[in-house]
Structures are given as C-alpha cells and as structure tokens.
Design a protein around this motif. Sequence first.
Motif, mmCIF file in Angstrom:
data_model
loop_
_atom_site.group_PDB
_atom_site.id
_atom_site.type_symbol
_atom_site.label_atom_id
_atom_site.label_comp_id
_atom_site.label_asym_id
_atom_site.label_seq_id
_atom_site.Cartn_x
_atom_site.Cartn_y
_atom_site.Cartn_z
ATOM 1 N N GLU A 201 0.830 -1.209 0.000
ATOM 2 C CA GLU A 201 0.000 0.000 0.000
ATOM 3 C C GLU A 201 0.861 1.254 0.000
ATOM 4 O O GLU A 201 0.609 2.211 -0.738
ATOM 5 C CB GLU A 201 -0.909 -0.016 1.232
ATOM 6 N N ASN A 202 1.928 1.239 0.828
ATOM 7 C CA ASN A 202 2.852 2.372 0.872
ATOM 8 C C ASN A 202 3.562 2.569 -0.461
ATOM 9 O O ASN A 202 3.778 3.701 -0.912
ATOM 10 C CB ASN A 202 3.890 2.170 1.983
ATOM 11 N N ASP B 22 1.141 4.151 -3.019
ATOM 12 C CA ASP B 22 0.962 5.578 -2.747
ATOM 13 C C ASP B 22 2.186 6.371 -3.197
ATOM 14 O O ASP B 22 2.069 7.428 -3.836
ATOM 15 C CB ASP B 22 0.707 5.817 -1.255
ATOM 16 N N GLU C 11 2.459 9.179 -6.211
ATOM 17 C CA GLU C 11 2.847 10.551 -5.863
ATOM 18 C C GLU C 11 4.096 10.992 -6.618
ATOM 19 O O GLU C 11 4.197 12.127 -7.081
ATOM 20 C CB GLU C 11 3.087 10.660 -4.354
#
Length: 339
Positions: A86-87, A90, A94
């Motif tokens: 998940e990190n 993200d 970004e």
Amino acid sequence: MGLFAFLKSKFGKKKEETASTPEAKQQEESLASYEKGLEKSRKNFASRLEELSKRYAKVNEEYFEELEQILIESDVGVALALHLIENLLDWANEEKVSEPKQINEKLVDDMFVDYATKGDSIENEVRFVEDGPTVLLVCGVNGVGKTTSIAKLAYRYKNQGKKVVLAAGDTFRAGAVEQLQVWADRLGVPLIKGKENGDPASVAYDGAKFAKDNGYDLLIVDTAGRLQTKNNLMQELGKISRVLSKEIPGAPHESFLIIDATTGQNGILQAKAFSEVTSITGIVITKMDGTSKGGILLAIRDELGVPVRFIGLGEKMEDLREFDLDQYLYGLLLGNEAV
C-alpha cells in the motif's frame, strides 16, 4: 542512494579489505555467516524479486500483485505485506515512478524502516545488572532448539569472561535435563537440576541461590516447552518469576523466547501466546539456515514489537549471532540486481 546500494557499498568494501583488527575480523565472520545462513531465503526472495523486475518494463497492477505474493510467501506476514505494498503504491503514484528497480529499492528501504521503528530500540546482548547475578529466563515450545540455544548463549558469555550457571527448569519433557547436562559438561559450567517431574520453580530457586552464593554473573533458566493452556503456562512462568525475584531482586532480568524459523507463521502464534503470559524482552530465531522464508523476523517485529536479539545461522556454537538488521537485509538480498 537506496539502502541496498548503501549496504553493498558498506559491506562490499569491507569484504575486499583484509581484516586488520579483531573487531574487523569478527565483523567479516559475522557477515559471512549471514550470507551463508540466509542462502535459502535469498533464493526465495531476492531471486524472485530479480526475475519479476526483468519481466516488466514498467510496473502495473499485476506487478504489485506478484510483489505482494513474494512478500507473503517469504513469511513477512499478510498484514505487513499489505502495508508495504500500500505504501509503495501511494509513493509510486505521488512520485510518478514506474521503474521496477526504483520500486524494489523503495521496498527494501521500507522494510528497514518498518523494523527499526516498531517497538523500542535495544541492544542485543544480555543486559547485565551491576550487583548480583543476571537472570535470563528462556521460553519456547518443544522442538524449537531451546536446549541448543541455551548452550550457545552459555558458550557466548563464558567466552566473554562471565561466570555462567544453568538451571534445568524443564522437568517434564523426557530427556530434557539429560540433554542440558551433556551441554553443561561440554562447556564446563554447572547445572542445577531437580527431580524428574518436579517443581520447575524449585529448580529456579536452587539455581538463583547457587548463583548468588557463589558469585556467578549469569544464570540461564530453562523452562518447560509445553503449550497446553495459557492459564497453566501463566501459572508456571508466574511462579518461576516470583521465586526468582524473591531470591534475586529484579529477576528475571531478561526473558528470551526461542522460535524456530522453519515453522513460519506458526512461530508468530507461539510468540503471541507467550507474550500474553510473560514479559518477553527478546526473540532468538533458530534454524534460519534451514528455511527459505527469512521474512519471519520482520513479521515478528511488526506484530509484537519485540526485537530479535540473536539469530541462528548454522549448527556451530559461533553461528548464534547477534542480530544485525543491516547484515540481515544484505544477506537476504546479496547480489540482487533488482535493487
């Protein structure tokens, strides 16, 4: 510079240099143990990571799904695997990153940070008290290598100049006392023991009194490896701890839980059960050289916040090594061009 690039620079340079001091030689031997002991895990993790990166020019949803599967099958645990992925997703969105190599570099960085920031930071060596004997309580289910680990810890601290005594508190398992006696004889350290099927707390008391009266630095107390009910386990370990503290204030000063790396996620369940009935100050991972799922260390730290203090990387007495996160990650990823 990514973490693994830094580790390759750090350890690769050291390997090229001739060890000129005892400390440098010790570091060199430790690194060699990590490289050899993590060989199976490296093939399961680093090799698959490299193969994955070669199949994708740019990352996509399928890439992250496969990456998640690699993490889970390396035993980092489902919860931690999902968190790491998940990190990564993200961060990739970004930063507009799509190259597999950059994604994998970030993964290794996140694995390091996750371990380093979960729970309290602590030195791995047994923390010796200034006055009186230091008491180390050793727990673990049968078959995880508890007796051998006790012997290796005794060997380690005897070689550091400490006076060591053992207490055979596992009075119920057939042959447990005899096995510990063999090791005590080999190491030349005394063993305090009681009657077969006797009271473990009584043995712990005798060990504490002997250590205190005879000026010993370290008392290592073995405990029964049975996991029948949490209530029984709590009562037994609680009684041992109370008896020890009456004879030696503050005892037990350390409580190590022994976990067999080859048991995978079952080791996490064992750790949770023991942590609910006694205060565990550290984990000793055994048989790491026998598993392909080296991520178990990360899972334990993530779910329990308890640090791995020592890691078993082979059968020799010296192969019980102080846990080093840098060397662990380097050994897990050694030579992998995907990071």
